[in-house]
Design a protein around this motif. Structure first.
Motif, PDB file in Angstrom:
ATOM      1  N   GLY A  44       0.799  -1.214   0.000  1.00 19.89           N
ATOM      2  CA  GLY A  44       0.000   0.000   0.000  1.00 19.89           C
ATOM      3  C   GLY A  44       0.832   1.266   0.000  1.00 19.89           C
ATOM      4  N   ASP A  45       2.078   1.169  -0.465  1.00 17.84           N
ATOM      5  CA  ASP A  45       2.948   2.347  -0.525  1.00 17.84           C
ATOM      6  C   ASP A  45       2.420   3.339  -1.562  1.00 17.84           C
ATOM      7  N   THR A  46       3.001   4.532  -1.560  1.00 17.66           N
ATOM      8  CA  THR A  46       2.695   5.536  -2.577  1.00 17.66           C
ATOM      9  C   THR A  46       3.988   5.956  -3.263  1.00 17.66           C
ATOM     10  N   LEU A  47       3.945   5.962  -4.591  1.00 13.22           N
ATOM     11  CA  LEU A  47       5.082   6.420  -5.386  1.00 13.22           C
ATOM     12  C   LEU A  47       4.886   7.889  -5.742  1.00 13.22           C
ATOM     13  N   PHE A  48       5.971   8.643  -5.737  1.00 11.98           N
ATOM     14  CA  PHE A  48       5.974  10.038  -6.170  1.00 11.98           C
ATOM     15  C   PHE A  48       7.081  10.234  -7.191  1.00 11.98           C
TER      16      PHE A  48
ATOM     17  N   LEU B 243       6.112  10.850 -23.232  1.00 12.43           N
ATOM     18  CA  LEU B 243       6.186  11.539 -21.937  1.00 12.43           C
ATOM     19  C   LEU B 243       5.672  10.655 -20.807  1.00 12.43           C
ATOM     20  N   PHE B 244       4.576   9.926 -21.052  1.00 14.76           N
ATOM     21  CA  PHE B 244       4.058   9.032 -20.020  1.00 14.76           C
ATOM     22  C   PHE B 244       5.062   7.938 -19.698  1.00 14.76           C
ATOM     23  N   ASP B 245       5.667   7.364 -20.709  1.00 13.97           N
ATOM     24  CA  ASP B 245       6.676   6.327 -20.480  1.00 13.97           C
ATOM     25  C   ASP B 245       7.875   6.882 -19.725  1.00 13.97           C
ATOM     26  N   HIS B 246       8.269   8.103 -20.060  1.00 11.84           N
ATOM     27  CA  HIS B 246       9.377   8.758 -19.369  1.00 11.84           C
ATOM     28  C   HIS B 246       9.061   8.914 -17.885  1.00 11.84           C
ATOM     29  N   ILE B 247       7.851   9.357 -17.580  1.00 11.47           N
ATOM     30  CA  ILE B 247       7.441   9.505 -16.180  1.00 11.47           C
ATOM     31  C   ILE B 247       7.430   8.148 -15.480  1.00 11.47           C
ATOM     32  N   ASP B 248       6.854   7.136 -16.150  1.00 10.05           N
ATOM     33  CA  ASP B 248       6.757   5.796 -15.562  1.00 10.05           C
ATOM     34  C   ASP B 248       8.124   5.224 -15.195  1.00 10.05           C
ATOM     35  N   LYS B 249       9.082   5.383 -16.105  1.00  8.49           N
ATOM     36  CA  LYS B 249      10.336   4.632 -16.011  1.00  8.49           C
ATOM     37  C   LYS B 249      11.475   5.374 -15.333  1.00  8.49           C
ATOM     38  N   SER B 250      11.297   6.650 -15.022  1.00  9.19           N
ATOM     39  CA  SER B 250      12.403   7.444 -14.480  1.00  9.19           C
ATOM     40  C   SER B 250      12.542   7.228 -12.969  1.00  9.19           C
ATOM     41  N   GLY B 251      13.066   6.062 -12.614  1.00  8.55           N
ATOM     42  CA  GLY B 251      13.234   5.756 -11.201  1.00  8.55           C
ATOM     43  C   GLY B 251      14.151   6.711 -10.476  1.00  8.55           C
ATOM     44  N   ASP B 252      15.075   7.338 -11.203  1.00  7.96           N
ATOM     45  CA  ASP B 252      15.998   8.275 -10.566  1.00  7.96           C
ATOM     46  C   ASP B 252      15.329   9.604 -10.220  1.00  7.96           C
ATOM     47  N   ASN B 253      14.073   9.797 -10.639  1.00 13.45           N
ATOM     48  CA  ASN B 253      13.322  10.993 -10.266  1.00 13.45           C
ATOM     49  C   ASN B 253      12.226  10.699  -9.242  1.00 13.45           C
TER      50      ASN B 253
END
Length: 364
Positions: A203-207, A298-308
């Motif tokens: 039940g975590d939240t990702l930001f 852009l959606f894929d970039h947001i999804d995959k950018s774990g360093d952000n």
């Protein structure tokens, strides 16, 4: 074209005929049963524009804009680009100046997590409202559940037998990045959220930082994105409820509004990407294939950018404050098989109409 309408807190109730009977969460001896989701049959008129002044601007004039942290026992950056975790500060006891300073800190860090906030949570919905109103006019969600008598408090809820969330089970992942109700003409700014009940694990939240996702892109591409606007739509969310899910309630007719693809924060001046997979539907003025390909990238970039990104693991007494203008987030529904309850409350003040990073960009 967009409907340039925003929010009003007053509404005339009217009878709403529901397609399906509304299932209610159980009212056992649960400590927060008075805060369980209620789905009123009230109807609300379109939201109306208002002038918003960000409280973080006042904090810029303070001798020490971080004075609210003076008594903190621990202040740790969650990641270099996003998020700060604070121990030893009681949010419920902060005065007006300190709340302004919190707003500025959230604007600068995107996300600020306060641990040990049982005092705040136990003060109840009247206090939640008064706290949130310091940061802007409170948004009443058109489809979600709320504590009875307190439509300004947005609730998330799932237990062993029911869910009252905007969730879909026809995808391979529960991750859906979004900025809350970005379809409104004046979407939220600083948002406060906490869990009243949570599973033992999960039940975590990702930001994610939309400032950082933008900075990862090449300067020529960012210059192009600054010239674009996009349609954000609440229609799909309303249709989800009209189908009989969540609470089968639509209290205000859904809207679509046009926002800049790159927006500027009114306090920090930082530029941030402002599209999200849940509500952004198309780029204005482009052919369908052009729009779809740019948004998909852009959606894929947001999804995959774990360093952000930052992942918030909830603990009892945790309150998260984030800035919807410069972050996106997603709940993680990985706890369903445990049949445990996850019950959260969100206080959602509106902010200004998104400011384009490109001066003079037309939003109509």
């Amino acid at each position: 074209m967009s409907q340039t309408i925003t929010l009003t807190q007053q509404a005339e109730p009217a009878t709403l005929i529901l397609k399906n009977p509304v299932q209610q969460p159980p009212t056992d001896d649960y400590r927060y049963s008075h805060l369980l989701p209620h789905f009123s049959q009230d109807r609300y008129p379109p939201l109306t524009p208002f002038n918003h002044t960000d409280p973080g601007l006042r904090a810029l004039e303070h001798p020490n804009p971080r004075a609210f942290l003076q008594n903190a026992t621990s202040v740790v950056e969650i990641t270099p680009r996003l998020g700060t975790e604070v121990h030893g500060v009681n949010l419920a006891e902060l005065d007006s100046d300190a709340r302004d300073e919190v707003a500025l800190e959230v604007a600068r860090r995107g996300l600020v997590v306060f641990r040990g906030q049982e005092d705040f949570m136990n003060r109840g919905p009247e206090f939640y409202k008064s706290f949130g109103e310091h940061f802007g006019r409170l948004h009443i969600h058109p489809t979600s559940g709320h504590p009875e008598g307190f439509p300004e408090i947005h609730l998330v809820y799932r237990d062993a037998n029911s869910t009252f969330n905007y969730e879909r089970d026809d995808a391979i992942t529960s991750t859906v990045w979004h900025s809350d109700v970005s379809y409104e003409l004046q979407p939220p700014g600083l948002t406060t959220f906490f869990l009243l009940s949570q599973p033992a694990t999960g039940g975590d939240t990702l930001f994610t930082s939309q400032v950082s996702t933008l900075k990862k892109l090449s300067p020529p591409f960012v210059a192009f994105l600054r010239t674009l606007t996009a349609v954000h739509s609440g229609i799909e969310q309303a249709d989800f409820s009209r189908s009989g899910k969540r609470g089968a309630t639509v209290r205000r007719e859904p809207v679509e509004n046009i926002h800049p693809v790159v927006r500027r924060h009114p306090v920090t001046g930082e530029e941030a990407l402002y599209v999200n997979r849940q509500f952004t539907r198309r780029i204005v003025g482009l052919k369908r294939e052009e729009s779809e390909n740019i948004l998909r990238f852009l959606f894929d970039h947001i999804d995959k950018s774990g360093d952000n990104q930052a992942r918030l693991k909830w603990q009892p007494g945790t309150i998260a404050l984030w800035d919807n203008r410069i972050t996106a987030h997603s709940a993680i529904v990985d706890y369903a098989d445990s049949k445990e309850r996850r019950h959260g409350a969100r206080i959602t003040p509106q902010a200004e109409r998104p400011l384009p990073a490109l001066e003079g960009l037309k939003l109509e």
